[in-house]
Design an enzyme around this catalytic site. Structure first.
Site, PDB file in Angstrom:
ATOM      1  N   GLY A  50     -31.875   7.632 -10.055  1.00 45.64           N
ATOM      2  CA  GLY A  50     -31.812   6.212 -10.581  1.00 45.64           C
ATOM      3  C   GLY A  50     -31.644   6.241 -11.934  1.00 45.64           C
ATOM      4  O   GLY A  50     -32.474   6.804 -12.898  1.00 45.64           O
ATOM      5  N   ARG A  93     -27.682  11.759  -6.489  1.00 45.67           N
ATOM      6  CA  ARG A  93     -28.618  12.611  -5.431  1.00 45.67           C
ATOM      7  C   ARG A  93     -28.060  13.704  -4.931  1.00 45.67           C
ATOM      8  O   ARG A  93     -26.999  13.773  -4.840  1.00 45.67           O
ATOM      9  CB  ARG A  93     -28.986  11.483  -4.313  1.00 45.67           C
ATOM     10  N   ASP A 132     -39.593  10.933 -10.522  1.00 47.18           N
ATOM     11  CA  ASP A 132     -40.222  11.912  -9.672  1.00 47.18           C
ATOM     12  C   ASP A 132     -39.443  12.951  -9.111  1.00 47.18           C
ATOM     13  O   ASP A 132     -39.779  14.358  -9.091  1.00 47.18           O
ATOM     14  CB  ASP A 132     -41.043  11.208  -8.711  1.00 47.18           C
ATOM     15  N   THR A 146     -37.202   6.249 -16.065  1.00 50.46           N
ATOM     16  CA  THR A 146     -37.231   5.569 -14.784  1.00 50.46           C
ATOM     17  C   THR A 146     -37.691   4.007 -14.914  1.00 50.46           C
ATOM     18  O   THR A 146     -38.702   4.035 -15.847  1.00 50.46           O
ATOM     19  CB  THR A 146     -38.267   6.036 -13.532  1.00 50.46           C
ATOM     20  N   ASP A 150     -39.099   2.220 -12.992  1.00 53.10           N
ATOM     21  CA  ASP A 150     -40.270   2.076 -12.120  1.00 53.10           C
ATOM     22  C   ASP A 150     -41.967   2.085 -12.961  1.00 53.10           C
ATOM     23  O   ASP A 150     -42.856   1.610 -12.477  1.00 53.10           O
ATOM     24  CB  ASP A 150     -40.465   2.813 -10.902  1.00 53.10           C
ATOM     25  N   ASP A 187     -43.335   4.708 -13.110  1.00 55.93           N
ATOM     26  CA  ASP A 187     -44.390   5.446 -11.899  1.00 55.93           C
ATOM     27  C   ASP A 187     -44.774   6.779 -12.217  1.00 55.93           C
ATOM     28  O   ASP A 187     -44.978   7.636 -11.266  1.00 55.93           O
ATOM     29  CB  ASP A 187     -43.856   5.093 -10.613  1.00 55.93           C
ATOM     30  N   ARG A 245     -40.150   0.754  -6.297  1.00 52.42           N
ATOM     31  CA  ARG A 245     -40.313   1.541  -5.189  1.00 52.42           C
ATOM     32  C   ARG A 245     -41.838   1.228  -4.780  1.00 52.42           C
ATOM     33  O   ARG A 245     -42.193   0.071  -4.322  1.00 52.42           O
ATOM     34  CB  ARG A 245     -40.258   2.963  -5.621  1.00 52.42           C
TER      35      ARG A 245
END
Length: 319
Positions: A11, A72, A103, A125, A127, A129, A171
């Site tokens: 992303g 992707r 990730d 990202t 996120d 994360d 996510r």
């Protein structure tokens, strides 16, 4: 080292372009040629690789998204796909690769490193994360985008005396919901890392209504439930009129904040320095405002954690 490559994967996030710019210009400063891989790991397999010059990254530091594009790629998850990618890099004389992403991107960088092709991971990202760094590139911009939306929604929520459920991305991590909820003064924040009590939430909403509160804002992380699912629970528990806003992919776009531009510049430059030091299989990050790097394999084995002191603070301030 004479030639390196750089790609963005997964992303997109605001600040990726600033990171690309830093990698290219830091490398050229040290007389290293840089090649951009277009289209992530898919472009790597197909050989969509072009040389980048100083001018190639001019006027991109303020732009969202990624000029190298992203995609992707299921084929790259296989050994055969990874070997194809390495062959394409070697055909160009490229000796190492900087991978900017989350990730999944790190998993690809780890696989290439284990096959003998050195890679450096740069956390890109929204996120937030990724372990080994307090902040990922794009997170700050994303939460500011959410806060701006929350401020606008609050105006209409007040006018119509409604409860608004705002679904945000992330996510399986609640960082966006937590930071945006605390900064936006949300009455309730739902994150994947903590279970919620519907009775407690309903009591808080009704208590606020009884003291004359004209609206309520609830932030729901996508890893907990959809906004529509949770709105039904709220209506059943309180009989309040609710509306749902799903912010969606707007959270990924927009011009990166100053924080993200500086973070991306620092991390992109450090990635090149690590390659100059002969190091591969590393992931860069920032901790206590200092740029750090960790073993890529170890980072992927650590579960991301959230600052629950902020979560507890948000509950105390939303009484």
């Amino acid at each position: 080292m004479k030639r390196i490559g750089v790609l963005t994967s997964g992303g997109d996030s605001p600040g990726m372009n600033a990171a690309i710019r830093a990698v290219v210009r830091k490398a050229i400063f040290h007389n290293i040629e840089v090649f951009g891989v277009y289209g992530g790991y898919s472009g790597l397999i197909s050989g969509n690789i072009k040389k980048l010059e100083l001018g190639s990254v001019g006027d991109i530091i303020h732009r969202g998204g990624t000029v190298l594009f992203s995609a992707r790629c299921e084929e790259f998850k296989t050994k055969e796909g990874q070997q194809k990618g390495i062959e394409q890099l070697k055909n160009k004389g490229i000796e190492a690769l900087v991978v900017i992403g989350g990730d999944g991107s790190y998993q690809g960088a780890k696989a290439l490193t284990e096959l003998g092709f050195p890679c450096i991971g740069v956390p890109g990202t929204i996120d937030n994360d990724i372990a080994g760094t307090q902040y990922t590139i794009g997170f700050d911009t994303a939460i500011n985008t959410v806060i701006d939306a929350v401020d606008k929604i609050r105006d209409t929520a007040t006018s119509h005396e409604r409860t608004f459920i705002i679904e945000v991305m992330g996510r399986n991590a609640g960082d966006i919901a937590l930071w945006a909820g605390l900064a936006g003064g949300a009455e309730t924040i739902l994150i994947p890392e903590e279970n919620y009590n519907m009775d407690e939430i309903a009591q808080r909403l009704m208590k606020g209504h009884e003291r004359g509160k004209r609206h309520s804002i609830i932030i729901v992380a996508e890893g907990v439930a959809t906004g529509m699912e949770f709105a039904k629970q709220v209506e059943e528990a309180t009989n309040f009129d609710t509306r749902v806003s799903v912010l969606g992919h707007m959270q990924r776009g927009g011009s990166p904040t100053a924080f993200d531009r500086v973070l991306a510049s620092r991390l992109g430059a450090r990635a090149v320095e690590l390659l100059l030091e002969g190091k591969g299989g590393r992931a860069v990050g920032v901790e206590n405002n200092q740029v750090v790097d960790h073993n890529l394999s170890e980072i992927l084995g650590i579960k991301h954690t959230i600052d629950l002191t902020l979560y507890n603070l948000s509950k105390e301030l939303s009484i």
